[in-house]
Design an enzyme around this catalytic site. Structure first.
Site, PDB file in Angstrom:
ATOM      1  CE  LYS A 103       0.919   1.348   4.358  1.00  0.00           C
ATOM      2  NZ  LYS A 103       1.714   2.274   4.722  1.00  0.00           N
ATOM      3  CG  ASP A 147      -0.753   0.050   8.044  1.00  0.00           C
ATOM      4  OD1 ASP A 147      -1.517   0.697   8.678  1.00  0.00           O
ATOM      5  OD2 ASP A 147       0.284   0.152   7.788  1.00  0.00           O
TER       6      ASP A 147
END
Ligand code: C5P
Length: 302
Positions: A11, A138
């Site tokens: 990401k 995350d």
């Protein structure tokens, strides 16, 4: 079933607004996550014990004991199922280690999906999301993928639309940065400068740029509150960002807690040229191209 292979994306945070430090040691955030086509592969094989092996670049930094997030994920899933299971995890890393691109979180998400399949548990994604949130801020996004706004410590996700493809270049640095250290440096800098910490807000113009597939608009709006801290800890990043901008990137930003730097390009060809130029300029260990958005953890073979 004797083996399951799962692919999980890296990401980049297109907006990372860091709010005040909470009592639990985390910061309230607005974190606009965007999954990109740089993938780790997690293979889960039948085994008596829980073990992990890691293959790829710079993997000697990845722990192989119980502090490995993929091992923790497998154990947490077994505990959730109320059983003792074993698994041999093989992680093929393409996501930079400790690079601010959620590589460790990706491996944990991959282990959850792979073990859920290998062990035939059939748990729904919502259950995996809950286990993921306990593993790290995350990890839920690594399961979800796409583009999403994370609030709380980053684990409460709302998907947001992103049109078309955004083309990125990632300048990978030598060595990693510890996420906790970068957040600590962010607090230290804020205290030293007497900066008043505002409650984090999502940027509506940034969401509009994502929605409209407006790369130039998105490039101009990229924002990361952790960037000054990452640059303070790794001074060379200032030059990397500057060179990328001089080379025509639409936007340049430290990815998450760094030290990887992310550059948005106008298209695939521009991204390829920028990667070559960044490597030529000697401002990174290597530069790789990727596009977003892409889906979260997916079973490739079982
Ligand atoms: O959640 P995770 O274990 O990935 O976080 C690593 C470290 O990053 C935490 O221990 C904390 O120091 C910092 N962090 C934070 N605020 C967040 C997320 C992470 O301070 N929202």
């Amino acid at each position: 079933m004797s083996s399951v292979t799962v692919r999980v994306p890296a990401k980049v945070n297109v907006q990372l607004a860091v709010g005040p430090l909470r009592d639990d040691g985390y910061h309230d955030l607005v974190n606009v996550f965007h999954a990109v086509s740089l993938f780790d592969e997690v293979v889960a094989k039948e085994s008596e014990a829980v073990t992990v092996r890691v293959e790829g670049d710079n993997v000697e930094q990845v722990p192989l004991d119980d502090s490995n997030l993929a091992i923790q994920a497998a154990r947490a899933l077994a505990k959730h199922a109320g059983r003792t299971y074993g698994v041999e995890l093989i992680i093929r890393k393409a996501i930079p280690v400790a690079g601010g691109m959620a590589g460790g979180s990706a491996d944990a998400a991959g282990a959850l999906v792979a073990c859920n399949e290998l062990w035939g548990l059939g748990l729904p994604r919502e259950d995996l999301m809950e286990i993921a949130a306990d593993l790290g801020s995350d990890v839920p996004f690594s399961l979800l993928g796409g583009t999403a706004v994370g609030t709380g410590r980053g684990e409460q996700l709302t998907p947001v639309p992103a049109r078309g493809r955004f083309h990125w270049v990632f300048a990978v640095a030598d060595g990693g940065l510890s996420t906790a250290t970068v957040y600590g440096e962010c607090d230290r800098l804020r205290e030293a400068t007497g900066e008043k910490v505002a409650w984090p807000q999502v940027s509506e113009p940034l969401l509009a740029a994502l929605r409209e597939g407006d790369a130039a608009g998105l490039g101009a709006l990229l924002a990361n509150d952790l960037q000054p801290a990452a640059v303070m800890l790794r001074r060379s990043l200032a030059r990397t960002l500057e060179v990328g901008q001089e080379l025509g990137a639409l936007g340049a930003i430290v990815s998450g807690s760094g030290p990887t730097c992310a550059f948005l390009a106008a298209g695939e060809e521009q991204a390829e040229k920028l990667a070559v130029a960044l490597m030529g300029a000697g401002v990174c260990r290597t530069a790789v191209t990727a596009y977003g958005e892409v889906p979260g953890a997916q079973i490739m073979a079982a």
